[in-house]
Motif scaffolding. Structure first.
Motif, short mmCIF file in Angstrom:
data_model
loop_
_atom_site.label_atom_id
_atom_site.label_comp_id
_atom_site.label_asym_id
_atom_site.label_seq_id
_atom_site.Cartn_x
_atom_site.Cartn_y
_atom_site.Cartn_z
N MET A 1 0.61 -1.15 0.16
CA MET A 1 0.20 0.12 -0.07
C MET A 1 0.72 1.19 0.03
O MET A 1 2.01 1.26 0.64
N LYS A 2 0.34 2.24 -0.62
CA LYS A 2 0.99 3.36 -0.66
C LYS A 2 0.27 4.65 0.17
O LYS A 2 -0.91 4.61 0.27
N ARG A 3 1.13 5.33 0.88
CA ARG A 3 0.52 6.10 2.08
C ARG A 3 0.43 7.40 1.45
O ARG A 3 1.37 7.89 0.63
N LEU A 4 -0.64 8.15 1.89
CA LEU A 4 -1.04 9.62 1.59
C LEU A 4 -1.66 10.32 2.67
O LEU A 4 -2.53 9.85 3.08
N ALA A 5 -1.06 11.39 2.86
CA ALA A 5 -1.69 12.21 3.79
C ALA A 5 -2.81 13.41 3.15
O ALA A 5 -2.28 13.55 1.85
N VAL A 6 -3.88 13.71 3.66
CA VAL A 6 -4.88 14.39 2.96
C VAL A 6 -5.01 15.58 3.78
O VAL A 6 -5.74 15.34 4.83
N CYS A 7 -4.83 16.66 3.49
CA CYS A 7 -5.03 18.01 4.38
C CYS A 7 -5.95 18.88 3.70
O CYS A 7 -5.85 19.47 2.74
N ALA A 8 -6.95 19.11 4.72
CA ALA A 8 -7.80 20.24 4.08
C ALA A 8 -7.42 21.61 4.77
O ALA A 8 -7.36 21.86 6.03
N ASP A 9 -7.46 22.36 3.79
CA ASP A 9 -6.83 23.94 3.91
C ASP A 9 -8.10 24.74 4.42
O ASP A 9 -9.07 24.55 3.96
N ASP A 10 -7.79 26.05 5.16
CA ASP A 10 -8.64 26.99 5.29
C ASP A 10 -9.82 27.01 6.41
O ASP A 10 -10.49 27.77 6.35
N TYR A 11 -9.56 26.10 7.12
CA TYR A 11 -10.35 26.09 8.44
C TYR A 11 -10.23 27.22 9.16
O TYR A 11 -9.17 27.96 9.41
N GLY A 12 -11.78 27.77 9.52
CA GLY A 12 -11.89 29.08 10.20
C GLY A 12 -12.21 30.15 9.06
O GLY A 12 -12.79 31.28 9.31
N LEU A 13 -12.21 29.69 7.59
CA LEU A 13 -12.47 30.91 6.74
C LEU A 13 -14.06 31.32 6.89
O LEU A 13 -14.27 32.26 6.32
N GLN A 27 -15.61 11.25 9.00
CA GLN A 27 -15.67 10.40 8.19
C GLN A 27 -14.48 9.46 7.88
O GLN A 27 -14.11 8.39 7.53
N GLY A 28 -13.12 9.89 8.51
CA GLY A 28 -11.85 9.71 8.14
C GLY A 28 -11.53 9.65 6.67
O GLY A 28 -10.46 8.96 6.44
N ARG A 29 -11.81 10.70 6.06
CA ARG A 29 -11.63 11.05 4.79
C ARG A 29 -10.46 12.01 4.44
O ARG A 29 -9.69 11.89 3.56
N ILE A 30 -10.14 12.68 5.44
CA ILE A 30 -8.96 13.44 5.56
C ILE A 30 -8.27 13.09 6.95
O ILE A 30 -8.62 12.79 7.79
N THR A 31 -6.89 13.42 6.73
CA THR A 31 -6.23 13.11 7.80
C THR A 31 -5.43 14.10 8.56
O THR A 31 -4.49 14.27 9.42
N ALA A 32 -5.58 15.66 8.05
CA ALA A 32 -5.06 16.81 8.58
C ALA A 32 -6.05 17.93 8.22
O ALA A 32 -6.70 18.13 7.17
N LEU A 33 -5.88 18.96 8.96
CA LEU A 33 -6.48 20.29 8.53
C LEU A 33 -5.88 21.47 8.88
O LEU A 33 -4.79 21.48 9.94
N SER A 34 -5.43 22.43 8.21
CA SER A 34 -4.75 23.73 8.54
C SER A 34 -5.71 24.84 8.44
O SER A 34 -6.64 25.26 7.97
N ALA A 35 -5.57 25.49 9.75
CA ALA A 35 -6.43 26.47 10.16
C ALA A 35 -5.90 27.79 10.05
O ALA A 35 -4.56 28.40 10.24
N GLY A 191 -2.19 17.70 -5.74
CA GLY A 191 -3.43 18.56 -5.36
C GLY A 191 -3.81 20.03 -6.00
O GLY A 191 -4.86 20.68 -6.01
N VAL A 192 -2.87 20.23 -7.07
CA VAL A 192 -2.91 21.62 -7.86
C VAL A 192 -3.81 21.53 -9.04
O VAL A 192 -3.85 20.72 -9.92
N LEU A 218 -1.56 15.39 -0.20
CA LEU A 218 -2.44 15.99 -0.95
C LEU A 218 -3.30 16.97 -0.27
O LEU A 218 -3.79 16.82 1.04
N PHE A 219 -3.47 18.26 -0.79
CA PHE A 219 -4.13 19.39 -0.13
C PHE A 219 -5.47 19.45 -1.01
O PHE A 219 -5.43 19.53 -2.02
N CYS A 220 -6.68 19.79 -0.19
CA CYS A 220 -8.01 19.96 -0.75
C CYS A 220 -8.51 21.25 -0.06
O CYS A 220 -8.18 21.74 0.89
N HIS A 221 -9.64 21.54 -0.33
CA HIS A 221 -10.47 22.77 -0.09
C HIS A 221 -11.95 22.43 -0.05
O HIS A 221 -12.71 23.35 -0.65
N PRO A 222 -12.28 21.63 0.72
CA PRO A 222 -13.74 21.42 0.85
C PRO A 222 -14.59 22.21 1.52
O PRO A 222 -14.21 22.91 2.50
#
Length: 263
Positions: A1-13, A27-35, A191-192, A218-222
Motif C-alpha cells: 500500500m502507498k501512504r498519502l496524507a490528505v490535508c484540508a486547508d482554510d479551516y476558520g474561513l 468520516q476519516g476521509r482527511i487526515t489533517a486540517l490547516s487553520a 492537488g494543484v 494531498l491538499f484540498c479545499h472542501p
C-alpha cells in the motif's frame, strides 16, 4: 500500500468550510486540517478543534486574506495585499520587517484558541516558502519540532505551469533548507489545479493518486452546504466535498492501493 496524507486547508474561513472539514475528519476521509487564524470568526470556530486529534491540526500562515493580527504589520499593510503583490515584494526584497512578528502573532492565536501548538505549519497560497518568509518559518518549525509543507516537488497531472511556479516561488529553496536542518516534510505535494467549478475532480484525484509517491501530501479545499459568502473558489469547494465524502473516493483509494496516513 502507498501512504498519502490528505490535508484540508482554510479551516476558520467560513461556516461552510468548517462544516465540511469537520465532517470529513469524522468520516476519516482527511487526515489533517490547516487553520486560518486571522479570520474574524476564529475565536468561535477554533475551539471545535480541541475535540480533534492534536496530531492533525496545523497553522495555515496567512499573508493574503483579510487583515494582519499584529499592529506593527497593520501600519504597513492595513489589509493583506494580493498574492501577486506579496510575491513581487518577496523577490524584490521589500517585504516588511514586521512579518516575523505577524507570524508569531498568528502562532500564538492558534495556541490561545486550540490550547496547543500546531502539529505542522504551511502557508495560505504557499507563502511560507517565499524569500523573506522562509527564515522565520523554518526557525519556528525547528523550535516546535514540526514538519513544514513541501512545495518544492509537485507531481502532475496537468497544470504544469502552475506547479512549476509554486516550486520556483521558494519551494525548491525551502526543501533544500529543510534538508539541511533535518526538518521533516512529505516527499511531494499533490492537488494543484485551477479551481474550475466545472472540473472533474474525481478524474483529477485519480491522476494525483497515480502520480503521488509514497508518503506524499494531498491538499484540498472542501466546504459543505453551499459556498460561504465572498469565497472566490466556493463552488469548487462544494464539488471537492461531494467527492471526498463519497464512496467513489474510497473506491479510488482502494483501486490505486493508497492508504491514508498522517502528515
Amino acid at each position: 500500500m502507498k501512504r498519502l496524507a490528505v490535508c484540508a486547508d482554510d479551516y476558520g474561513l467560513g461556516p461552510a468550510v468548517d462544516r465540511g472539514i469537520l465532517a470529513l475528519v469524522g468520516q476519516g476521509r482527511i487526515t489533517a486540517l490547516s487553520a486560518l487564524v486571522t479570520a474574524l470568526r476564529w475565536a468561535q470556530a477554533g475551539p471545535a478543534l480541541r475535540e480533534v486529534g492534536a496530531d492533525i491540526t496545523g497553522l495555515h500562515f496567512n499573508l493574503t486574506e483579510g487583515e494582519p493580527l499584529s499592529a506593527e504589520l497593520r501600519r504597513h499593510w492595513p489589509r493583506f495585499p494580493s498574492l501577486g503583490a506579496v510575491i513581487a515584494q518577496a523577490f524584490l526584497g521589500r517585504l516588511p520587517g514586521a512579518l516575523a512578528g505577524e507570524f508569531e502573532a498568528q502562532l500564538q492565536r492558534f495556541i490561545d484558541v486550540t490550547g496547543r501548538a500546531p502539529a505542522f505549519i504551511d502557508g495560505r497560497q504557499h507563502v511560507h516558502a517565499l524569500p523573506g518568509v522562509r527564515p522565520f518559518v523554518l526557525e519556528a518549525a525547528a523550535r516546535l519540532g514540526v514538519p513544514l509543507r513541501n512545495t518544492g516537488r509537485l507531481p502532475g497531472p496537468g497544470f504544469a505551469f502552475k506547479r512549476r511556479v509554486i516550486e520556483a516561488c521558494g519551494g525548491r529553496a525551502l526543501v533544500a533548507e529543510m534538508r539541511a536542518r533535518g526538518l521533516r516534510a512529505a516527499p511531494a505535494l499533490v492537488g494543484v489545479y485551477g479551481f474550475d467549478p466545472q472540473a472533474d475532480y474525481r478524474a483529477l484525484m485519480r491522476g494525483w493518486l497515480g502520480s503521488a509517491p509514497d508518503g506524499a501530501l494531498l491538499f484540498c479545499h472542501p466546504a459543505q452546504g453551499g459556498p460561504d459568502a465572498g469565497d472566490a473558489i466556493g463552488a469548487a469547494r462544494v464539488r471537492e466535498m461531494a467527492y471526498l465524502a463519497s464512496e467513489a473516493f474510497a473506491a479510488d483509494l482502494a483501486e490505486f492501493g493508497v492508504t491514508l496516513s498522517g502528515v
